[in-house]
Design a protein around this motif. Sequence first.
Motif, short mmCIF file in Angstrom:
data_model
loop_
_atom_site.label_atom_id
_atom_site.label_comp_id
_atom_site.label_asym_id
_atom_site.label_seq_id
_atom_site.Cartn_x
_atom_site.Cartn_y
_atom_site.Cartn_z
N LYS A 49 0.84 -1.20 0.00
CA LYS A 49 0.00 0.00 0.00
C LYS A 49 0.88 1.25 0.00
N PHE A 58 2.17 5.14 0.51
CA PHE A 58 2.03 6.26 1.44
C PHE A 58 2.97 7.37 0.99
N SER A 75 5.08 10.21 2.49
CA SER A 75 5.57 10.48 3.83
C SER A 75 6.49 11.69 3.85
N ASP A 131 2.17 10.96 7.31
CA ASP A 131 1.94 9.89 6.35
C ASP A 131 0.57 10.07 5.72
N ASP A 161 -2.11 8.32 3.33
CA ASP A 161 -2.49 7.04 2.73
C ASP A 161 -3.00 7.29 1.31
N THR A 175 -4.30 4.92 -0.68
CA THR A 175 -5.21 3.86 -1.07
C THR A 175 -6.63 4.39 -1.07
N SER A 186 -10.35 4.37 -0.49
CA SER A 186 -11.17 3.58 0.42
C SER A 186 -12.43 3.03 -0.24
N THR A 233 -4.67 1.50 -5.17
CA THR A 233 -3.94 2.76 -5.25
C THR A 233 -4.76 3.78 -6.02
#
Length: 327
Positions: free
Chosen positions: A204, A206, A208, A218, A220, A222, A224, A229
């Motif tokens: 997955k 991130f 950062s 961080d 995310d 991904t 939802s 991605t």
Amino acid sequence: MKFCKKYQEYMQGQENQMPGVGFKKLKKILNKCRRDVQSKKHLHGHGAFLDLQSCLRHCPVCDGTFFPSLLKEMSDVVNCFNERAQKLLELHLASGFRKYFIWFKAKLQGSHIALIQEGKDLVNYAMINAIAIRKILKKYDKVHYSKQGQAFRSQAQSMHIEIFQSPWLCELMAFHVNLRETKAISGKAPALFEGCYLTFNDGKPFLSCELFDSVKLDIDLTCSICLDTVFDPVSLTCGHIFCSICASSAASVTIVDGLRAANPKEKCPLCREAGIYEGAVHLDELSILLRRSCREYWEQRLKKERVERVRQAKQHWESQCQAFIGL
């Protein structure tokens, strides 16, 4: 060096006067409030506990000065950051005649490297102000033995003046990663973060950013909705990031209509906040970063997206034609 002094030096070292958090002023307000509470406790002994509880609930100093001042300063900071970051990224992503005009102008002002340095400076500006806000609210809770500082942060998020919610911060981080191989001019401002990176944890992605004072951001990447991605990513006003086509589906609009056509009552699939689609921002720099870093996935997803986009476009124009001829 204490953070207050570090923050003051950083803000004073800015070439362009940019709004900031009145950290020193707010700290004085809290110190005065603490001295008043301690003074009451000393005078009244154990009975001062009631006075302390009264200050927690109805503190005229904090309710009338501290929070209103911080609210305005946070709003000024995020508005300034968004405006400057958006302008910088528009210059970087310009195309056609506008691009040639911009780069001709940039050569007169310090070339492409100056653009990169400005992006890094803006990330520094966003991060140190975010840390200043976090620290002053922690101090508030420590002085008042409460969680009102945390509640204020939640209120700021609902008002969209939390700088970590800004889509332009995510874009600038992606901008930094995309161009980090280019040497930037060393500025006078301290290096407040080690750098921005695209990392993968269990496959997955991130985005950062490592900061001084052991703080790490961080983001995310991904979606939802499709649990993959993010592709052609968009950031809603609430700060959550989705694939463009997934966000359109959640908003009950087609990719042709666009997110601005969404009903104001439609809610974010994650936080359930309404009215967050009209101000959605396409994250072009992030899209470039993911396309370069996940080539195989991006090509496969692109083929699927094209089929779906053609299907939606066909349905859209068929319905428009039927409406035009009265069917």
